[in-house]
Write a protein that holds these residues in place. Structure first.
Motif, PDB file in Angstrom:
ATOM      1  N   LEU A 260      42.552  33.319  20.208  1.00 25.58           N
ATOM      2  CA  LEU A 260      43.269  32.802  21.377  1.00 25.58           C
ATOM      3  C   LEU A 260      43.099  33.763  22.549  1.00 25.58           C
ATOM      4  CD1 LEU A 260      46.810  31.369  20.552  1.00 25.58           C
ATOM      5  CD2 LEU A 260      45.009  30.296  21.853  1.00 25.58           C
ATOM      6  N   ALA A 261      43.313  35.021  22.247  1.00 25.18           N
ATOM      7  CA  ALA A 261      43.242  36.026  23.309  1.00 25.18           C
ATOM      8  C   ALA A 261      41.853  36.036  23.916  1.00 25.18           C
ATOM      9  CB  ALA A 261      43.591  37.407  22.754  1.00 25.18           C
ATOM     10  N   ARG A 262      40.848  36.039  23.063  1.00 27.69           N
ATOM     11  CA  ARG A 262      39.500  36.190  23.583  1.00 27.69           C
ATOM     12  C   ARG A 262      39.019  34.923  24.284  1.00 27.69           C
ATOM     13  NH1 ARG A 262      34.309  36.863  21.586  1.00 27.69           N
ATOM     14  NH2 ARG A 262      34.882  35.637  19.777  1.00 27.69           N
ATOM     15  N   LYS A 263      39.270  33.741  23.680  1.00 30.34           N
ATOM     16  CA  LYS A 263      38.642  32.542  24.216  1.00 30.34           C
ATOM     17  C   LYS A 263      39.460  31.823  25.274  1.00 30.34           C
ATOM     18  CE  LYS A 263      35.926  31.539  20.111  1.00 30.34           C
ATOM     19  NZ  LYS A 263      34.643  31.904  20.734  1.00 30.34           N
ATOM     20  N   ILE A 264      40.763  32.028  25.245  1.00 33.13           N
ATOM     21  CA  ILE A 264      41.596  31.314  26.212  1.00 33.13           C
ATOM     22  C   ILE A 264      42.132  32.257  27.279  1.00 33.13           C
ATOM     23  CG2 ILE A 264      43.594  29.853  26.536  1.00 33.13           C
ATOM     24  CD1 ILE A 264      41.962  28.294  24.817  1.00 33.13           C
ATOM     25  N   PHE A 265      42.831  33.285  26.842  1.00 31.24           N
ATOM     26  CA  PHE A 265      43.506  34.126  27.829  1.00 31.24           C
ATOM     27  C   PHE A 265      42.546  34.951  28.643  1.00 31.24           C
ATOM     28  CE2 PHE A 265      47.849  33.302  27.384  1.00 31.24           C
ATOM     29  CZ  PHE A 265      48.068  32.921  26.086  1.00 31.24           C
ATOM     30  N   LEU A 266      41.536  35.486  27.993  1.00 32.30           N
ATOM     31  CA  LEU A 266      40.633  36.375  28.697  1.00 32.30           C
ATOM     32  C   LEU A 266      39.957  35.679  29.883  1.00 32.30           C
ATOM     33  CD1 LEU A 266      40.248  39.301  28.071  1.00 32.30           C
ATOM     34  CD2 LEU A 266      38.019  38.783  27.121  1.00 32.30           C
ATOM     35  N   PRO A 267      39.286  34.560  29.641  1.00 38.31           N
ATOM     36  CA  PRO A 267      38.653  33.917  30.804  1.00 38.31           C
ATOM     37  C   PRO A 267      39.665  33.416  31.825  1.00 38.31           C
ATOM     38  CG  PRO A 267      38.283  32.644  28.791  1.00 38.31           C
ATOM     39  CD  PRO A 267      38.937  33.885  28.379  1.00 38.31           C
ATOM     40  N   ALA A 268      40.820  32.979  31.352  1.00 38.99           N
ATOM     41  CA  ALA A 268      41.785  32.425  32.301  1.00 38.99           C
ATOM     42  C   ALA A 268      42.382  33.507  33.192  1.00 38.99           C
ATOM     43  CB  ALA A 268      42.891  31.700  31.548  1.00 38.99           C
ATOM     44  N   THR A 269      42.476  34.736  32.686  1.00 35.41           N
ATOM     45  CA  THR A 269      43.118  35.789  33.481  1.00 35.41           C
ATOM     46  C   THR A 269      42.117  36.751  34.074  1.00 35.41           C
ATOM     47  OG1 THR A 269      43.411  37.125  31.503  1.00 35.41           O
ATOM     48  CG2 THR A 269      45.259  35.740  32.166  1.00 35.41           C
ATOM     49  N   ALA A 270      40.828  36.536  33.797  1.00 37.87           N
ATOM     50  CA  ALA A 270      39.823  37.516  34.224  1.00 37.87           C
ATOM     51  C   ALA A 270      39.906  37.820  35.716  1.00 37.87           C
ATOM     52  CB  ALA A 270      38.427  37.017  33.865  1.00 37.87           C
ATOM     53  N   ALA A 271      39.954  36.766  36.529  1.00 32.82           N
ATOM     54  CA  ALA A 271      39.915  36.998  37.981  1.00 32.82           C
ATOM     55  C   ALA A 271      41.128  37.792  38.483  1.00 32.82           C
ATOM     56  CB  ALA A 271      39.774  35.673  38.716  1.00 32.82           C
ATOM     57  N   PRO A 272      42.359  37.358  38.207  1.00 31.99           N
ATOM     58  CA  PRO A 272      43.481  38.149  38.707  1.00 31.99           C
ATOM     59  C   PRO A 272      43.544  39.554  38.121  1.00 31.99           C
ATOM     60  CG  PRO A 272      44.258  36.225  37.497  1.00 31.99           C
ATOM     61  CD  PRO A 272      42.794  36.118  37.577  1.00 31.99           C
ATOM     62  N   VAL A 273      43.051  39.717  36.870  1.00 32.58           N
ATOM     63  CA  VAL A 273      43.086  41.055  36.284  1.00 32.58           C
ATOM     64  C   VAL A 273      42.136  41.981  37.028  1.00 32.58           C
ATOM     65  CG1 VAL A 273      42.431  42.376  34.256  1.00 32.58           C
ATOM     66  CG2 VAL A 273      43.926  40.408  34.013  1.00 32.58           C
ATOM     67  N   VAL A 274      40.970  41.460  37.382  1.00 27.39           N
ATOM     68  CA  VAL A 274      40.061  42.278  38.182  1.00 27.39           C
ATOM     69  C   VAL A 274      40.716  42.619  39.516  1.00 27.39           C
ATOM     70  CG1 VAL A 274      37.846  42.306  39.384  1.00 27.39           C
ATOM     71  CG2 VAL A 274      37.978  41.383  37.093  1.00 27.39           C
ATOM     72  N   GLY A 275      41.448  41.667  40.069  1.00 24.11           N
ATOM     73  CA  GLY A 275      42.192  41.945  41.286  1.00 24.11           C
ATOM     74  C   GLY A 275      43.201  43.059  41.085  1.00 24.11           C
ATOM     75  N   ALA A 276      43.856  43.027  39.908  1.00 25.28           N
ATOM     76  CA  ALA A 276      44.830  44.071  39.608  1.00 25.28           C
ATOM     77  C   ALA A 276      44.139  45.418  39.518  1.00 25.28           C
ATOM     78  CB  ALA A 276      45.537  43.747  38.296  1.00 25.28           C
TER      79      ALA A 276
ATOM     80  N   VAL B 269      33.398  50.563  49.395  1.00 23.73           N
ATOM     81  CA  VAL B 269      32.384  50.149  48.424  1.00 23.73           C
ATOM     82  C   VAL B 269      33.022  49.694  47.115  1.00 23.73           C
ATOM     83  CG1 VAL B 269      30.536  50.997  46.958  1.00 23.73           C
ATOM     84  CG2 VAL B 269      30.493  51.468  49.395  1.00 23.73           C
ATOM     85  N   VAL B 270      33.913  50.507  46.575  1.00 23.71           N
ATOM     86  CA  VAL B 270      34.524  50.139  45.292  1.00 23.71           C
ATOM     87  C   VAL B 270      35.298  48.838  45.427  1.00 23.71           C
ATOM     88  CG1 VAL B 270      36.122  50.830  43.484  1.00 23.71           C
ATOM     89  CG2 VAL B 270      34.654  52.532  44.548  1.00 23.71           C
ATOM     90  N   ASN B 271      36.044  48.718  46.520  1.00 16.55           N
ATOM     91  CA  ASN B 271      36.804  47.485  46.720  1.00 16.55           C
ATOM     92  C   ASN B 271      35.898  46.275  46.831  1.00 16.55           C
ATOM     93  OD1 ASN B 271      39.856  47.270  47.097  1.00 16.55           O
ATOM     94  ND2 ASN B 271      39.395  49.250  47.984  1.00 16.55           N
ATOM     95  N   MET B 272      34.778  46.419  47.555  1.00 20.19           N
ATOM     96  CA  MET B 272      33.880  45.292  47.732  1.00 20.19           C
ATOM     97  C   MET B 272      33.262  44.860  46.417  1.00 20.19           C
ATOM     98  SD  MET B 272      34.081  44.221  50.685  1.00 20.19           S
ATOM     99  CE  MET B 272      35.772  44.750  50.476  1.00 20.19           C
ATOM    100  N   VAL B 273      32.852  45.848  45.623  1.00 16.16           N
ATOM    101  CA  VAL B 273      32.242  45.518  44.335  1.00 16.16           C
ATOM    102  C   VAL B 273      33.239  44.748  43.469  1.00 16.16           C
ATOM    103  CG1 VAL B 273      31.468  46.518  42.162  1.00 16.16           C
ATOM    104  CG2 VAL B 273      30.561  47.377  44.316  1.00 16.16           C
ATOM    105  N   LEU B 274      34.448  45.277  43.366  1.00 16.30           N
ATOM    106  CA  LEU B 274      35.455  44.620  42.535  1.00 16.30           C
ATOM    107  C   LEU B 274      35.857  43.273  43.122  1.00 16.30           C
ATOM    108  CD1 LEU B 274      37.611  47.692  41.517  1.00 16.30           C
ATOM    109  CD2 LEU B 274      36.147  46.311  40.065  1.00 16.30           C
ATOM    110  N   TRP B 275      35.935  43.193  44.444  1.00 19.65           N
ATOM    111  CA  TRP B 275      36.332  41.940  45.085  1.00 19.65           C
ATOM    112  C   TRP B 275      35.280  40.866  44.840  1.00 19.65           C
ATOM    113  CZ3 TRP B 275      36.015  40.377  50.822  1.00 19.65           C
ATOM    114  CH2 TRP B 275      36.935  39.356  51.088  1.00 19.65           C
ATOM    115  N   ALA B 276      34.006  41.263  44.894  1.00 17.07           N
ATOM    116  CA  ALA B 276      32.937  40.297  44.653  1.00 17.07           C
ATOM    117  C   ALA B 276      33.025  39.752  43.233  1.00 17.07           C
ATOM    118  CB  ALA B 276      31.581  40.945  44.909  1.00 17.07           C
ATOM    119  N   SER B 277      33.225  40.658  42.256  1.00 21.86           N
ATOM    120  CA  SER B 277      33.313  40.152  40.885  1.00 21.86           C
ATOM    121  C   SER B 277      34.555  39.315  40.703  1.00 21.86           C
ATOM    122  CB  SER B 277      33.280  41.300  39.867  1.00 21.86           C
ATOM    123  OG  SER B 277      33.873  42.446  40.388  1.00 21.86           O
TER     124      SER B 277
END
Lengths: 274, 269, 267
Positions: free
Chosen positions: C182-198, C251-259
């Motif tokens: 569940l964690a890997r297939k559902i939660f991970l992709p669903a939260t990937a974007a905001p977590v990268v934002g975090a 630079v770091v912000n841009m890289v993370l923001w792009a992903s």
């Protein structure tokens, strides 16, 4: 709202009523990066007093654009729109609009929402609240005056929008797929409500929808718009008896009319979905 | 996060999902805090944590109680509070205007967006020397830096808030032929307020953090300054008392603003 | 991004739309470069008006010297190690904690006010205590960065996990997923974007706190260099360091923001 009965001498044929809205060869072309895109090629028509006109057409056929032009929110590239004989150059008092999306102001009470148009027009607080309360009763929302729109259902919010439009006492009500965001059951119920309200106030209505059943159920006549570039492909007179109810939906005539309309827009719809 | 009644435990038990004894969150929170303080008390009195790092919580509480009545504390507090107020006012005001501008001129907003985001990671303190030569020593540079820190979240949030209003409401306004002023007053501003107020709250938070941090580093005046002085004088108890005082003030202000924010959301969203 | 219920247009119009989008993106990119140009121009102009701002040229020379002569490299490394190291630590603890918090209403109700309260307290004042524990080296900075980065990571991850629509979870359960699946297939992709934002926000906070800590007291680092340059009134060097700091932040912000945006669009 209806005109004075005409005094006729024997043998005289009554003069036809002046239509409220006249569209004369309205066209609209947008400039895009690829060049001009013709959204509306040539639409003409007339809407008499107190008439319920439905406008149907495939998605993307420019229905909303046309409505915006009639409302004065956009200028036509060619042709013109006349309301009571005067050319439309911008939004006017005689026209009121109801949108598809929720357009209630969430920070105001239902009463202040309905009174919004009157407030903008400069009416005093007591008078506008009185009129708003009247209209709220008419649309069947009495008891909800102090509520916030956030606490209302989708159908109720649209009724607020309708009340807000009607309280302006418009000559013509422009409705842009107002029930599009509602589920099927709510749509039927609110549609019936709209007819009841309309019987009491009798503005002309130009009602945009993609739902053929809805168009036939509600309207006196249905204009069919071709897909881009749009023209008024056909006009179908809806001779179903009023008041209409659920038995109307099951009648033979209803099915015949919807079949006729479906036939008219079928090719456009198939092409659009391709 | 709403305050849950004590019957939450009852409900959980009844639904069969509670596998251990669960306290109501409000209670559990206090239990947690008291437990942590208790552990710290034991560790510090027992000598596991040296007094220069952390004196016993009870000592800190004593020192705090006796300090709040002193004139020195009142002066420090007044200085910090007034600086925060000025910084917040300027930062929020400028941020709101800038945010509206960036929303109105879309290209400008998009062009500046990456730099605004990067400014979150920018220690604005490094601009201090320029500010000293411009404004001299005193509250000016601290307030300006704290205002800059407040400006950024306000700008970003106001821009997002205005963008979130959508196209229907302005269209409604246009169909009613509203004047420009009324469009702002009766439609755009109220519609944007819930989201924009989050920015205002963050602006306050950053103004506070910025002020105290600047006072701390640059040895100016105020509570931050006092903490730095206490550190250099090895007065651990008083230092921590001041830290606790700062924390209490910051948390209180935040709570008030959260309350207002919640009210706004309830009434206006 | 809501998919428009648009008509599927014939291919010519589709490529037209794509061309329009690319042109719009190019315009924005140009505008962003133009902003840099304006900033440099403004700098150059103000430098001629006042002595407290060094010229653009002298600053760039100082920056180049820093790398050439090598007095920037070691402190730069120390600062970056502190920031990224602290970020990693905070993520290690904060991500799982945030995930747990997101799923447990009780834990959230209990801890949310505490975490939110801790977030608004100026964390930099705790640095002296960290100095006492870790001494004046890298570890104190690591601890400072970790402490600062912890809160955005926990709070935002918890919110992201909480916002995962329950219907997605039900889909997973319908397929008899184990907790781990569940964690890997559902939660991970669903939260990937905001977590990268975090993580992006956490980096920003960590970076700022490390430099401020270095300004207060540290053995080495960009902040130490800045305060040294200030003490020596070496304006070009100071501004060179400030520029470097800003470039790193950007630079770091841009890289993370792009992903973050790529992950968001794939949702």
């Amino acid at each position: 709202m209806s005109s004075q009965p005409q005094v006729r001498r024997a043998g005289e044929v009554p003069a036809p009523e002046e239509p409220v809205v006249v569209l004369e060869h309205v066209s609209k072309t947008y400039m895009t990066d690829e060049g001009p895109v013709e959204a509306i090629a040539d639409v003409s028509g007339a809407i008499p007093e107190g008439r319920f006109v439905a406008l149907i057409g495939a998605s993307g056929s420019g229905k909303t654009t046309l409505l915006d032009i009639v409302a004065g929110l956009q200028r036509p590239s060619g042709g013109r729109v006349l309301v009571d004989g005067e050319e439309v150059r911008g939004p006017r008092r005689e026209l009121a609009m109801v949108f598809q999306e929720d357009s209630t102001l969430h920070w105001r009470s239902v009463l202040d929402n309905v009174a919004f148009g009157l407030e903008v027009a400069g009416m005093g607080a007591k008078e506008r609240r009185r009129r708003a309360a009247e209209m709220i009763r008419l649309v069947g929302l009495d008891g909800f005056e102090r509520q916030r729109p956030g606490q209302l259902s989708g159908g109720m919010k649209q009724r607020v929008a309708i009340a807000r439009a009607l309280v302006m006492r418009p000559r013509i009500l422009l409705m842009d797929e107002p029930f599009g965001a509602l589920d099927q059951q709510t749509r039927t119920v609110v549609g019936g409500e709209l007819l009841r309200i309309w019987e009491e106030t009798r503005p002309s209505i130009l009602f945009v929808t993609h739902d053929i059943n809805e168009a036939v159920y509600l309207a006196d006549e249905v204009w069919v718009l071709s897909s881009r570039p749009a023209t008024r492909k056909a006009v179908v007179e809806i001779d179903l008896e009023r008041p209409r109810g659920t038995d109307t939906l099951r009648s033979q005539r209803f099915h015949a009319l919807t079949a006729e309309l479906w036939g008219l827009i079928a090719d456009e719809a198939t092409e659009a979905a391709a | 996060m709403t305050a849950e009644p004590l019957t939450q435990a009852g409900r959980l038990v009844a639904s069969g999902r509670a596998r251990r004894i669960l306290l109501a969150p409000r209670l559990a929170r206090w239990v947690l805090v008291v437990a942590v303080l208790g552990v710290l008390e034991l560790l510090t009195r027992g000598g596991a944590i040296g007094p220069l790092i952390l004196p016993p919580p009870t000592t800190i509480a004593d020192t705090l109680a006796s300090s709040v009545t002193t004139a020195q504390f009142r002066a420090d507090l007044a200085r910090t509070a007034s600086t925060v107020a000025i910084a917040a006012a300027c930062g929020i005001g400028a941020g709101a205007v800038l945010g509206a501008l960036l929303w109105r001129v879309r290209l400008l907003g998009q062009a500046l967006e990456p730099y605004l985001i990067a400014l979150y990671a920018m220690p604005t303190i490094v601009f201090y020397p320029i500010l000293i030569s411009a404004l001299g020593l005193g509250v000016g540079p601290v307030a300006v830096i704290a205002a800059l820190m407040a400006l950024i979240p306000v700008t970003i949030n106001v821009r997002v808030a205005l963008a979130s209003v959508g196209s229907v409401l302005p269209k409604l306004g246009r169909s009613l032929n509203v004047s420009r002023l009324r469009m702002w007053r009766s439609i755009m501003l109220p519609a944007a307020t819930p989201l924009a107020f989050t920015g205002v709250r963050l602006g306050f938070v950053y103004a506070t953090i910025g002020t105290v941090a600047m006072e701390f580093i640059l040895s100016n005046a105020g509570l931050g300054f006092r903490i730095a002085v206490d550190y250099r004088n090895f007065d651990g108890a008083h230092m921590w008392a001041m830290i606790v005082a700062v924390a209490i003030v910051a948390i209180l202000v935040n709570l008030v603003l959260v309350g207002i924010e919640r009210r706004i959301r309830r009434d206006m969203l | 991004m809501g998919a428009a219920t648009q008509v599927y247009a014939p291919s010519r119009a589709a490529s037209g739309a794509r061309r329009r989008r690319m042109r719009a993106r190019a315009t924005v990119a140009l505008a962003r470069l133009a902003v840099v140009g304006c900033m440099v121009a403004a700098w150059a102009i103000t430098a001629t008006l006042t002595t407290s701002i060094p010229s653009f040229g002298s600053t760039m020379t100082a920056l180049a010297d820093g790398f050439g002569e090598g007095w920037i490299t070691e402190p730069l490394g120390s600062t970056l190690r502190g920031a990224f190291g602290g970020l990693a630590l905070a993520a290690l603890v904060g991500l799982p904690l945030g995930a747990v918090l997101g799923r447990s209403r009780w834990a959230r109700a209990t801890l949310d006010p505490l975490l939110a309260g801790a977030f608004v307290v100026p964390r930099v004042v705790l640095y002296p205590a960290l100095l006492g524990i870790f001494g004046i080296g890298l570890n104190a900075k690591l601890a400072m960065a970790a402490l600062a980065a912890f809160f955005p990571i926990v709070l935002i991850t918890a919110a992201a996990v909480r916002d995962v629509p329950e219907r997605l979870v039900r889909v997973g359960r319908a397929y008899d997923c184990t907790r781990w699946q569940l964690a890997r297939k559902i939660f991970l992709p669903a939260t990937a974007a905001p977590v990268v934002g975090a993580v992006r926000l956490a980096f920003s906070v960590a970076f700022v706190n490390v430099i401020i800590a270095e300004l207060f007291a540290s053995d080495t680092g960009l902040g130490v260099l800045v305060s040294q340059a200030y003490g020596q009134q070496d304006l070009p060097r100071m501004f060179a360091l400030v520029t470097l700091i800003f470039v790193i932040a950007l630079v770091v912000n841009m890289v993370l923001w792009a992903s973050e945006r790529t992950l968001q669009s794939r949702l």
